[in-house]
Scaffold this motif. Sequence first.
Motif, PDB file in Angstrom:
ATOM      1  N   ARG A  23       0.802  -1.221   0.000  1.00 22.65           N
ATOM      2  CA  ARG A  23       0.000   0.000   0.000  1.00 22.65           C
ATOM      3  C   ARG A  23       0.835   1.271   0.000  1.00 22.65           C
ATOM      4  NH1 ARG A  23      -4.643  -1.360   4.572  1.00 22.65           N
ATOM      5  NH2 ARG A  23      -5.408  -3.283   3.630  1.00 22.65           N
ATOM      6  N   VAL A  24       2.149   1.160   0.144  1.00 23.37           N
ATOM      7  CA  VAL A  24       2.989   2.356   0.145  1.00 23.37           C
ATOM      8  C   VAL A  24       2.829   3.078  -1.193  1.00 23.37           C
ATOM      9  CG1 VAL A  24       5.351   3.232   0.227  1.00 23.37           C
ATOM     10  CG2 VAL A  24       4.657   1.375   1.764  1.00 23.37           C
ATOM     11  N   PRO A  25       2.419   4.344  -1.197  1.00 26.37           N
ATOM     12  CA  PRO A  25       2.250   5.070  -2.467  1.00 26.37           C
ATOM     13  C   PRO A  25       3.563   5.131  -3.251  1.00 26.37           C
ATOM     14  CG  PRO A  25       1.218   6.269  -0.654  1.00 26.37           C
ATOM     15  CD  PRO A  25       2.029   5.170  -0.031  1.00 26.37           C
ATOM     16  N   PRO A  26       3.509   5.097  -4.566  1.00 21.30           N
ATOM     17  CA  PRO A  26       4.737   5.103  -5.366  1.00 21.30           C
ATOM     18  C   PRO A  26       5.705   6.222  -5.019  1.00 21.30           C
ATOM     19  CG  PRO A  26       2.857   4.609  -6.753  1.00 21.30           C
ATOM     20  CD  PRO A  26       2.298   4.946  -5.404  1.00 21.30           C
ATOM     21  N   ALA A  27       5.192   7.419  -4.718  1.00 23.75           N
ATOM     22  CA  ALA A  27       6.076   8.548  -4.421  1.00 23.75           C
ATOM     23  C   ALA A  27       6.914   8.318  -3.176  1.00 23.75           C
ATOM     24  CB  ALA A  27       5.243   9.829  -4.254  1.00 23.75           C
ATOM     25  N   PHE A  28       6.448   7.445  -2.290  1.00 27.06           N
ATOM     26  CA  PHE A  28       7.149   7.236  -1.017  1.00 27.06           C
ATOM     27  C   PHE A  28       8.028   5.980  -1.025  1.00 27.06           C
ATOM     28  CE2 PHE A  28       3.658  10.013   0.013  1.00 27.06           C
ATOM     29  CZ  PHE A  28       4.212  10.902   0.924  1.00 27.06           C
ATOM     30  N   THR A  60      -2.216   6.312   2.726  1.00 28.20           N
ATOM     31  CA  THR A  60      -2.914   7.597   2.761  1.00 28.20           C
ATOM     32  C   THR A  60      -1.958   8.782   2.856  1.00 28.20           C
ATOM     33  OG1 THR A  60      -3.169   7.457   5.172  1.00 28.20           O
ATOM     34  CG2 THR A  60      -4.946   6.552   3.818  1.00 28.20           C
ATOM     35  N   ALA A  61      -0.662   8.550   2.736  1.00 28.07           N
ATOM     36  CA  ALA A  61       0.320   9.625   2.867  1.00 28.07           C
ATOM     37  C   ALA A  61       0.182  10.649   1.745  1.00 28.07           C
ATOM     38  CB  ALA A  61       1.735   9.047   2.872  1.00 28.07           C
ATOM     39  N   ARG A  62       0.445  11.921   2.074  1.00 25.82           N
ATOM     40  CA  ARG A  62       0.349  13.015   1.115  1.00 25.82           C
ATOM     41  C   ARG A  62       1.733  13.605   0.890  1.00 25.82           C
ATOM     42  NH1 ARG A  62      -3.272  16.882   4.207  1.00 25.82           N
ATOM     43  NH2 ARG A  62      -2.125  15.912   5.932  1.00 25.82           N
ATOM     44  N   VAL A  63       2.113  13.746  -0.359  1.00 23.92           N
ATOM     45  CA  VAL A  63       3.451  14.240  -0.694  1.00 23.92           C
ATOM     46  C   VAL A  63       3.646  15.636  -0.106  1.00 23.92           C
ATOM     47  CG1 VAL A  63       4.963  14.956  -2.579  1.00 23.92           C
ATOM     48  CG2 VAL A  63       3.625  12.840  -2.775  1.00 23.92           C
ATOM     49  N   GLY A  64       4.753  15.804   0.598  1.00 26.76           N
ATOM     50  CA  GLY A  64       5.088  17.082   1.200  1.00 26.76           C
ATOM     51  C   GLY A  64       4.344  17.400   2.477  1.00 26.76           C
ATOM     52  N   ARG A  65       3.416  16.535   2.897  1.00 25.52           N
ATOM     53  CA  ARG A  65       2.603  16.788   4.086  1.00 25.52           C
ATOM     54  C   ARG A  65       2.795  15.723   5.163  1.00 25.52           C
ATOM     55  NH1 ARG A  65      -1.897  20.070   3.290  1.00 25.52           N
ATOM     56  NH2 ARG A  65      -1.421  21.709   1.785  1.00 25.52           N
ATOM     57  N   SER A  66       3.074  14.503   4.748  1.00 24.70           N
ATOM     58  CA  SER A  66       3.115  13.387   5.691  1.00 24.70           C
ATOM     59  C   SER A  66       4.546  13.118   6.145  1.00 24.70           C
ATOM     60  CB  SER A  66       2.525  12.129   5.051  1.00 24.70           C
ATOM     61  OG  SER A  66       1.166  12.326   4.717  1.00 24.70           O
ATOM     62  N   ASP A  67       4.643  12.593   7.367  1.00 25.42           N
ATOM     63  CA  ASP A  67       5.955  12.218   7.879  1.00 25.42           C
ATOM     64  C   ASP A  67       6.172  10.720   7.704  1.00 25.42           C
ATOM     65  OD1 ASP A  67       3.996  11.600   9.678  1.00 25.42           O
ATOM     66  OD2 ASP A  67       5.034  12.357  11.435  1.00 25.42           O
ATOM     67  N   LEU A  68       7.412  10.298   7.884  1.00 25.21           N
ATOM     68  CA  LEU A  68       7.770   8.881   7.815  1.00 25.21           C
ATOM     69  C   LEU A  68       7.978   8.384   9.230  1.00 25.21           C
ATOM     70  CD1 LEU A  68       8.617   6.449   5.951  1.00 25.21           C
ATOM     71  CD2 LEU A  68      10.975   7.186   6.391  1.00 25.21           C
ATOM     72  N   ASP A  69       7.239   7.341   9.604  1.00 22.17           N
ATOM     73  CA  ASP A  69       7.302   6.810  10.967  1.00 22.17           C
ATOM     74  C   ASP A  69       7.914   5.417  10.946  1.00 22.17           C
ATOM     75  OD1 ASP A  69       5.915   8.998  12.295  1.00 22.17           O
ATOM     76  OD2 ASP A  69       4.147   8.310  11.209  1.00 22.17           O
ATOM     77  N   PHE A  97      14.654  13.854   1.182  1.00 19.49           N
ATOM     78  CA  PHE A  97      13.426  13.497   0.466  1.00 19.49           C
ATOM     79  C   PHE A  97      12.338  14.537   0.723  1.00 19.49           C
ATOM     80  CE2 PHE A  97      15.636   9.465   0.995  1.00 19.49           C
ATOM     81  CZ  PHE A  97      15.575   8.939  -0.301  1.00 19.49           C
ATOM     82  N   GLU A  98      12.022  15.284  -0.318  1.00 20.46           N
ATOM     83  CA  GLU A  98      11.007  16.319  -0.166  1.00 20.46           C
ATOM     84  C   GLU A  98       9.598  15.739  -0.060  1.00 20.46           C
ATOM     85  OE1 GLU A  98      10.524  17.269  -4.962  1.00 20.46           O
ATOM     86  OE2 GLU A  98      11.452  18.743  -3.632  1.00 20.46           O
ATOM     87  N   GLN A  99       9.463  14.458  -0.335  1.00 15.38           N
ATOM     88  CA  GLN A  99       8.146  13.833  -0.216  1.00 15.38           C
ATOM     89  C   GLN A  99       7.626  13.853   1.223  1.00 15.38           C
ATOM     90  OE1 GLN A  99      10.893  12.563  -1.716  1.00 15.38           O
ATOM     91  NE2 GLN A  99      10.360  10.841  -3.048  1.00 15.38           N
ATOM     92  N   ILE A 100       8.543  13.854   2.210  1.00 16.61           N
ATOM     93  CA  ILE A 100       8.120  13.742   3.603  1.00 16.61           C
ATOM     94  C   ILE A 100       8.304  15.064   4.339  1.00 16.61           C
ATOM     95  CG2 ILE A 100       8.523  11.263   3.762  1.00 16.61           C
ATOM     96  CD1 ILE A 100      11.191  11.878   5.146  1.00 16.61           C
ATOM     97  N   ASP A 101       7.433  15.287   5.299  1.00 19.74           N
ATOM     98  CA  ASP A 101       7.525  16.439   6.188  1.00 19.74           C
ATOM     99  C   ASP A 101       7.988  15.940   7.545  1.00 19.74           C
ATOM    100  OD1 ASP A 101       7.294  18.877   7.458  1.00 19.74           O
ATOM    101  OD2 ASP A 101       5.127  18.726   7.726  1.00 19.74           O
ATOM    102  N   GLY A 102       9.253  15.545   7.605  1.00 21.76           N
ATOM    103  CA  GLY A 102       9.821  15.024   8.833  1.00 21.76           C
ATOM    104  C   GLY A 102       9.847  13.506   8.861  1.00 21.76           C
ATOM    105  N   ALA A 103      10.704  12.983   9.722  1.00 26.05           N
ATOM    106  CA  ALA A 103      10.798  11.541   9.960  1.00 26.05           C
ATOM    107  C   ALA A 103      10.977  11.329  11.450  1.00 26.05           C
ATOM    108  CB  ALA A 103      11.974  10.933   9.180  1.00 26.05           C
ATOM    109  N   GLU A 240      -4.008  18.891   9.188  1.00 28.12           N
ATOM    110  CA  GLU A 240      -3.435  20.070   8.519  1.00 28.12           C
ATOM    111  C   GLU A 240      -2.870  21.015   9.581  1.00 28.12           C
ATOM    112  OE1 GLU A 240      -3.062  20.607   5.408  1.00 28.12           O
ATOM    113  OE2 GLU A 240      -4.404  19.181   4.399  1.00 28.12           O
ATOM    114  N   PRO A 241      -1.714  20.691  10.156  1.00 19.34           N
ATOM    115  CA  PRO A 241      -1.151  21.535  11.224  1.00 19.34           C
ATOM    116  C   PRO A 241      -0.723  22.899  10.712  1.00 19.34           C
ATOM    117  CG  PRO A 241       0.405  19.829  10.574  1.00 19.34           C
ATOM    118  CD  PRO A 241      -0.877  19.521   9.868  1.00 19.34           C
ATOM    119  N   THR A 242      -0.724  23.856  11.600  1.00 17.48           N
ATOM    120  CA  THR A 242      -0.388  25.231  11.264  1.00 17.48           C
ATOM    121  C   THR A 242       0.942  25.638  11.891  1.00 17.48           C
ATOM    122  OG1 THR A 242      -1.113  27.530  11.483  1.00 17.48           O
ATOM    123  CG2 THR A 242      -1.693  26.048  13.266  1.00 17.48           C
ATOM    124  N   ASP A 243       1.553  26.684  11.322  1.00 23.54           N
ATOM    125  CA  ASP A 243       2.770  27.266  11.887  1.00 23.54           C
ATOM    126  C   ASP A 243       2.468  28.507  12.719  1.00 23.54           C
ATOM    127  OD1 ASP A 243       4.989  25.644  11.025  1.00 23.54           O
ATOM    128  OD2 ASP A 243       4.585  26.312   8.988  1.00 23.54           O
TER     129      ASP A 243
END
Length: 281
Positions: A23-28, A60-69, A97-103, A240-243
């Motif tokens: 299920r891992v999306p191709p981008a990840f 369900t990960a979103r490019v540039g929004r989701s983190d890697l756990d 990797f710009e696909q993830i927003d943190g790990a 959708e966390p805010t800064d």
Amino acid sequence: MAQGKEKGLDEQGFIAREGSLARVPPAFRPVVGAARDRVLDVFGERLHSAYLYGSVPRGTARVGRSDLDLLLVLREEPTEADRAAAGALDAALDKEFEQIDGAGTLLVSRAQTLSDLETYDLGWFVACLCTPLLGEDLAKLLPRYRPGSLLARETNGDLALCLPRWRRLIAEATAPGAPAGAVRVRVRGISRRLVRTGFTLVMPRWEGWTSDLYEMAEAFAMYYPEWGPRMREAASLGHEPTDDPAVLLSFLRSHVEELGSWLAEEYARVHGVKAPRPEPD
């Protein structure tokens, strides 16, 4: 039992394991591949097994929004050097990797994972929420789990202990000179924990499992409609966390001090308090 399957249960009413490498999306997939290789390079023979969890293996990960756990199970107890190495690995993956927003990498030992104390917390987490990446899958040595009160108590029955730490973390994140992104990290982490705790409070009555924040919030609101709007807001901020520091400071009052304090008391009343864990050395 079609309804059970819809609520994250198998045909026997046990919580079904969520996520898979398929299920891992191709981008990840390049991120996951790099993480797998580097974990082996860093920990070598000391590594017992490695797992993915969260939105990436759920698909369900979103490019540039989701983190890697990641969860790494070591053959022995993790050391401070191990934790530093895991932190460096996280930072390198996030930078590359710009696909993830943190790990984020959690380190535990095999003995801790299989201990009686952790059967309905860390053990359940591995068996139901983690996707095997490397090594022997410990799920086969763990029981199967139903969405009952014992599981609720041992997974999230320690919210009262989190509140003082959250106050400190929010103060640090909103202080002058705080690192970039600190507000977003705190908004995301605290919001998600509140929603998950609210959900597990009602999980035995709802009779199922989900990791979807919005579905969790709606399940909670079915039983506590007066707190529903705040829990839905927490789900939205977790997704959708805010800064914005002003949002985090407002969140401190409305969600940590008010919702969080009430939730900790109600949780203790309904399910009891999580078994104490040993103090860290």
